[in-house]
Design a protein around this motif. Sequence first.
Motif, short mmCIF file in Angstrom:
data_model
loop_
_atom_site.label_atom_id
_atom_site.label_comp_id
_atom_site.label_asym_id
_atom_site.label_seq_id
_atom_site.Cartn_x
_atom_site.Cartn_y
_atom_site.Cartn_z
N GLY A 52 47.00 38.63 38.75
CA GLY A 52 45.56 38.84 38.68
C GLY A 52 45.13 39.66 37.49
O GLY A 52 43.98 39.58 37.06
N GLN A 53 46.06 40.45 36.93
CA GLN A 53 45.75 41.19 35.71
C GLN A 53 45.67 40.25 34.51
O GLN A 53 44.96 40.52 33.54
CB GLN A 53 46.84 42.23 35.44
CG GLN A 53 47.02 43.28 36.50
CD GLN A 53 45.85 44.23 36.58
OE1 GLN A 53 45.40 44.77 35.58
NE2 GLN A 53 45.33 44.42 37.79
N VAL A 57 41.93 34.28 38.78
CA VAL A 57 42.23 33.02 39.48
C VAL A 57 41.29 32.86 40.67
O VAL A 57 41.25 33.73 41.56
CB VAL A 57 43.69 32.99 39.95
CG1 VAL A 57 43.99 31.68 40.68
CG2 VAL A 57 44.63 33.19 38.77
N PRO A 58 40.51 31.79 40.72
CA PRO A 58 39.67 31.56 41.89
C PRO A 58 40.53 31.21 43.11
O PRO A 58 41.43 30.38 43.03
CB PRO A 58 38.80 30.36 41.48
CG PRO A 58 39.60 29.65 40.44
CD PRO A 58 40.39 30.71 39.71
N LEU A 155 33.24 41.01 48.82
CA LEU A 155 34.39 40.71 47.96
C LEU A 155 34.97 42.00 47.38
O LEU A 155 36.19 42.14 47.28
CB LEU A 155 33.97 39.77 46.83
CG LEU A 155 33.60 38.34 47.26
CD1 LEU A 155 33.10 37.55 46.06
CD2 LEU A 155 34.80 37.64 47.90
N ARG A 156 34.12 42.93 47.02
CA ARG A 156 34.61 44.20 46.46
C ARG A 156 35.41 44.98 47.50
O ARG A 156 36.50 45.48 47.22
CB ARG A 156 33.43 45.04 45.97
CG ARG A 156 33.84 46.32 45.24
CD ARG A 156 32.61 47.11 44.82
NE ARG A 156 31.97 47.74 45.97
CZ ARG A 156 32.33 48.95 46.45
NH1 ARG A 156 33.31 49.62 45.89
NH2 ARG A 156 31.69 49.45 47.47
N LEU A 464 45.87 38.25 44.19
CA LEU A 464 45.25 37.56 43.05
C LEU A 464 43.79 37.94 42.90
O LEU A 464 43.28 38.17 41.80
CB LEU A 464 45.37 36.04 43.23
CG LEU A 464 46.67 35.37 42.84
CD1 LEU A 464 46.66 33.90 43.25
CD2 LEU A 464 46.92 35.49 41.33
N HIS A 465 43.12 37.99 44.03
CA HIS A 465 41.69 38.31 44.01
C HIS A 465 41.45 39.76 43.59
O HIS A 465 40.47 40.07 42.89
CB HIS A 465 41.09 38.06 45.39
CG HIS A 465 39.62 38.30 45.46
ND1 HIS A 465 38.69 37.45 44.91
CD2 HIS A 465 38.91 39.33 46.00
CE1 HIS A 465 37.48 37.92 45.11
NE2 HIS A 465 37.58 39.06 45.77
#
Length: 564
Positions: A52-53, A57-58, A155-156, A464-465
Amino acid sequence: MTMRLVESFLAAHPELAVFLVLGLGYLIGRIGWRGFAIGPVTGCLFAGLLVGQVADVPVSDTAKSILFLLFLFGIGYSVGPRFLAAIRGDGLPAMAIGIIVPLSGLATAVAVAKALSLDVGFAAGLYSGGLTESPAIGTAAEAIKALALTEAERLRLTSHIAVADGLTYLFGTIGVILMTSVIGPLLLRVNLREAARELELRYGFSAAKPGVHSAWRPIDVRAYAIAEGSPAAGLSIAQAEAAVKEARVFFFRVRRNGALIEAAPSLVLQAGDVVAATGRREALINVIGTAGRELEDPELLDMPTLTQDAYVSNAAVAGKPLREIAEQYAERGLFVRRIMRGGLAIPVAPGTVILRGDRVSLTGPEAAVSRALALAGQGVSLTDTTDFATVGFAIFLGGVAGMLIGFQAAGVRVTLGISVGTLLAGLVVGWLRSRRPHFVPVPEPVVAFMTAIGLAAFVGMVGLHAGPIFVSAVKEVGIGLLLGGVVVTLVPQFVGLLVGHFVLRMNPILLLGALAGAQTVTAGLAALQERSGSPVGVLGYSAAVPFGHVLLTSGGTAVVWLMT
């Protein structure tokens, strides 16, 4: 330029990114030191954060939910048979530890989160990581989705769960290892090896008593010659088999003057006979004598034998020790090879209590094994097919029930949620399977796949998120979250230790095993077994771990409720 290509490729093909995370996660999970490894689930979380860094990626929420629900059903299905069985014998105190530790862990996590002024996402991650229960990430994320917040805020907060879990999980595992193998024994003032030997004597499988192991372990059938002066010469078959009190030996056939004779109890053995016998070698030598020679006699040894697993579901044997079962349902030549309980190998000994849902491997004459299979599991053999129709309906109905069951709190409708409902559905189906072996067969390899890939992929996608905000989130919470994780890990362990020792008066080995099971840390059990030199701690672990799994997983939802 190359990094941009990688980023654009992963962003355009999120399904491949997930499999990359799985591969990296399982490799990271293998990294260990002196038997300790973080495991594939946490490895996948770290891999997701790492990837994710590199790329944003959705991730499909639907895909995450499907995988997580498969995992929850699999966990519920596997621990369902042990939920009620754990209250038998030594399981009751360990079961209490499996309840006390998760509840005290929940209270500690909420108290620490409020003291540190953490938001609900960090609080949930502190809970899941500090108590080493990654499934709580999913239940907490689902509960956050139900909050009256904007989508961006949800989401946060969900990303914060993964960040806090990643920061606190490592000590969560190390803390339990230290408690079960170092801190706990010091506080209890117990020598683990001596305590393990005493407990082994209680169950009857101490190596210090010659031949005791043979009472319950399978031994190959061998041919021995009866020499002049043998202790067995002049004894009947029944007398020879009873000659060694602390062991089980059996004689099946006798070759006398070239002819084969079935070993009837009244048949008297003579010098020159060749017998087909089974039992531990030292026990057989005690009966046959040191002058007895082992021979190759294929015809004598050509007997129908069978090795097969039995799924214990019959109340006639469930809840009883092997010693009592052997006395009540005597079968000549029948041995227990292995006992598996929820994927864990249980010591095979005369005092070992057989529980509903155990998988017992039997070996011996075909007729004896067939009768034992019918007694233990109603003659049901394990299947390699899965009843996906019932599995699908169970997950659907469990999810619906989770949405409907709830209560009003401060004017807000609070429900169990789809994830907790699915977990409970798995528990019910697993329990029914233990009562009716024909009901909803799901082979162990299928359950293992559902739980392994379901949770690892789900956690990897959460990572990932959370990857793009990981660094900024760590700066936000700082060292306080790490120290809070230490508190969340150790406080419930100390509470369980004190209650188990002073209130429940538990055997120290069973208590330490139960502490590892209550926080579902298999590495803690392994450390206890290594330091004690005995596998017997698994008896405490196996009774506590089903309650730990269910309560800790459901606690993800409870943390969100309590923090909001």
